[in-house]
Design an enzyme around this catalytic site. Structure first.
Site, PDB file in Angstrom:
ATOM      1  N   SER A  19       0.797  -1.230   0.000  1.00 49.08           N
ATOM      2  CA  SER A  19       0.000   0.000   0.000  1.00 49.08           C
ATOM      3  C   SER A  19       0.828   1.277   0.000  1.00 49.08           C
ATOM      4  O   SER A  19       0.325   2.324  -0.365  1.00 49.08           O
ATOM      5  CB  SER A  19      -0.929  -0.005   1.206  1.00 49.08           C
ATOM      6  OG  SER A  19      -0.173  -0.007   2.389  1.00 49.08           O
ATOM      7  N   HIS A  36      -5.824  -4.398  -1.715  1.00 47.35           N
ATOM      8  CA  HIS A  36      -5.660  -3.259  -2.628  1.00 47.35           C
ATOM      9  C   HIS A  36      -5.768  -3.672  -4.092  1.00 47.35           C
ATOM     10  O   HIS A  36      -5.219  -2.994  -4.959  1.00 47.35           O
ATOM     11  CB  HIS A  36      -4.311  -2.564  -2.390  1.00 47.35           C
ATOM     12  CG  HIS A  36      -4.317  -1.652  -1.204  1.00 47.35           C
ATOM     13  ND1 HIS A  36      -4.905  -0.399  -1.218  1.00 47.35           N
ATOM     14  CD2 HIS A  36      -3.822  -1.805   0.041  1.00 47.35           C
ATOM     15  CE1 HIS A  36      -4.755   0.172  -0.044  1.00 47.35           C
ATOM     16  NE2 HIS A  36      -4.108  -0.659   0.746  1.00 47.35           N
ATOM     17  N   LYS A  38     -12.533  -1.460   0.846  1.00 45.47           N
ATOM     18  CA  LYS A  38     -11.807  -0.577  -0.076  1.00 45.47           C
ATOM     19  C   LYS A  38     -12.607  -0.458  -1.381  1.00 45.47           C
ATOM     20  O   LYS A  38     -13.623   0.225  -1.405  1.00 45.47           O
ATOM     21  CB  LYS A  38     -10.379  -1.093  -0.264  1.00 45.47           C
ATOM     22  CG  LYS A  38      -9.570  -0.912   1.030  1.00 45.47           C
ATOM     23  CD  LYS A  38      -8.092  -1.211   0.870  1.00 45.47           C
ATOM     24  CE  LYS A  38      -7.303  -0.774   2.094  1.00 45.47           C
ATOM     25  NZ  LYS A  38      -6.983  -1.860   3.030  1.00 45.47           N
TER      26      LYS A  38
HETATM   27  C1  LIG Z   1      -6.720  -2.320   4.402  1.00 43.97           C
HETATM   28  C2  LIG Z   1      -6.022  -3.597   4.500  1.00 43.97           C
HETATM   29  C3  LIG Z   1      -6.406  -4.577   5.426  1.00 43.97           C
HETATM   30  C4  LIG Z   1      -7.471  -4.328   6.459  1.00 43.97           C
HETATM   31  O1  LIG Z   1      -8.733  -4.383   5.889  1.00 43.97           O
HETATM   32  P1  LIG Z   1     -10.000  -4.049   6.826  1.00 43.97           P
HETATM   33  O2  LIG Z   1     -11.111  -4.783   6.160  1.00 43.97           O
HETATM   34  O3  LIG Z   1     -10.152  -2.572   6.797  1.00 43.97           O
HETATM   35  O4  LIG Z   1      -9.699  -4.567   8.166  1.00 43.97           O
HETATM   36  C5  LIG Z   1      -5.764  -5.784   5.405  1.00 43.97           C
HETATM   37  N1  LIG Z   1      -4.753  -6.028   4.547  1.00 43.97           N
HETATM   38  C6  LIG Z   1      -4.342  -5.103   3.662  1.00 43.97           C
HETATM   39  C7  LIG Z   1      -3.234  -5.427   2.725  1.00 43.97           C
HETATM   40  C8  LIG Z   1      -4.953  -3.859   3.614  1.00 43.97           C
HETATM   41  O5  LIG Z   1      -4.530  -2.943   2.763  1.00 43.97           O
END
Ligand SMILES: *Cc1c(COP(=O)(O)O)cnc(C)c1O
Length: 414
Positions: free
Chosen positions: A198, A226, A257
């Protein structure tokens, strides 16, 4: 009894403020979208994970309302007691279809999914081999398992152990870790990686990882948070981009996301693994069911993405346009294809302050972007992380580029 701790925390919090590490929340007074209201002022949003612009999409909002009306607000139960509705099973089925997997199990978040996935599968005699830059939730999930752990240098596939000039510490490549795990006689081995990282928006070398997994008899677990919804030709994820959908054993991903952006996540993959999770995964056994409104809207989201690739195509076009224009303008952009576009400030003196000042000026100009500095990113890798969305119209991208150039010239960055 709190006195001693109160004093301690007050001092530590003040130190955070002084080091400019204290996390302040910016308050948004509108729904999540391309245009948001921040402190009464409309600004263009370039820092959300709203990749497909679905966070406030009318069809998702409608689907959430319908689920709320038909299935209620909450279940007040974990899944296996009395918390599983028909729509939970439907979402699990649709998610498996979308990802091209055998089965799926829902969690309240991907953080929970990653917290759940390792502990039931990997014991003392097993090995978890993990990329150094994996998401915090993967790191925590691995900590909960009793398995032996190898950390490989970020995206380094080689059979080497050498000093990492960035840290001065010895670091191993993935193949070296796999060899060591074999020599240690480990029973099961798993390679765990984010499929997109990220901070840099770079993509894991999943083709090579799968080749090594085959060579050394390891499973592959990827976190597609992502990438689910937009990476690959039909948006299924990085595993589609590489054409390796059948070589991945475990996928975790988030609904928080691109897939509507509310909350929720899942583990998806081999049937027996998902079955095992339904019996052993602690956040599944001991934490509440995903709310019906979220489930209903996420089902709708998958229907929209299955019917047409319009949104992921638009996101791809927007990303190409922004990356090209910013590179031509002379900004130091990390190359790539992901909508995460890091604009680097490391080559300028006082880069941390510069990145912060730059982001503040951009907000004054009506473009909401955020600066990332140490310890979120390594020292000297200060950046503004722009995130492109399918919610952006062509004129929004033009506006952001124009303002980047204006502020860039003003601050002597270009
Ligand atoms: C955002 C993210 C998470 C967490 O996701 P949530 O559903 O908000 O808990 C886990 N792994 C990665 C790689 C992320 O970017």
């Amino acid at each position: 009894m709190f006195g001693k701790m109160k004093e301690f925390l007050q001092k530590e919090l003040q130190a955070l403020e002084e080091q400019k590490l204290y996390k302040h929340e910016r308050i948004i007074e509108s729904p999540q979208a391309a245009k948001i209201i921040v402190r009464g002022k409309e600004v263009l949003n370039f820092c959300a994970n709203n990749y497909l612009g679905l966070s406030s999409h009318p069809e998702l909002v409608k689907a959430a309302h319908e689920a709320l009306d038909r299935r209620g607000f909450g279940l007040s139960s974990v899944r296996f007691i009395c918390g599983t509705q028909d729509i939970h099973k439907e979402l699990e089925r649709k998610m498996s279809e979308f990802l091209g997997t055998e089965d799926t199990i829902l969690f309240s978040s991907c953080f929970d999914a990653n917290g759940a996935v390792f502990e039931p599968l990997f014991q003392e005699e097993d090995a978890i081999i993990t990329d150094a830059l994996n998401h915090a939730s993967i790191i925590d999930g691995i900590r909960l398992a009793k398995a032996k752990r190898w950390i490989y240098k970020h995206s380094d596939m080689r059979d080497v152990e050498e000093e990492d000039p960035a840290t001065g510490k010895m670091a191993k490549g993935l193949e070296r870790c796999l060899k060591e795990a074999n020599e240690a006689g480990c029973r099961f081995k798993v390679i765990a990686t984010d499929s997109v990282f990220s901070m840099d928006g770079d993509i894991a070398k999943l083709d090579k990882i799968c080749d090594l997994a085959e060579k050394y008899d390891a499973l592959v677990m990827i976190d597609e948070s992502h990438s689910s919804g937009f990476m690959g030709k039909t948006g299924r994820g990085v595993h589609e981009l590489y054409g390796i959908m059948d070589r991945i054993d475990i996928i975790t991903t988030t609904f928080g996301k691109a897939l509507g952006g509310a909350s929720g996540g899942c583990i998806s993959g081999r049937k027996e693994i998902i079955d095992w999770m339904r019996n052993k995964a602690r956040p599944y056994l001991f934490s509440n069911t995903v709310a019906p409104a979220v489930v209903g809207a996420t089902i709708k989201c998958l229907e929209i993405l299955t019917a047409s690739t319009e949104l992921r195509d638009k996101l791809e076009e927007n990303t190409k346009k922004f990356r090209k224009a910013m590179t031509e303008a002379g900004f130091d952009i990390l190359p790539g294809i992901h909508p995460i576009t890091p604009i680097m400030f490391g080559k300028y003196p006082n880069c941390s302050q510069l990145a912060v000042d730059f982001a503040n000026r951009m907000l004054e100009e009506g473009v909401y972007v955020v600066a990332f500095s140490f310890p979120v990113v390594p020292r000297g890798k200060d950046r503004i992380r722009v995130q492109i969305s399918a919610a952006h119209e062509s004129e929004h991208i033009d506006f952001a580029i124009e303002k980047f150039i204006k502020v860039g010239k003003e601050l002597g960055v270009i």
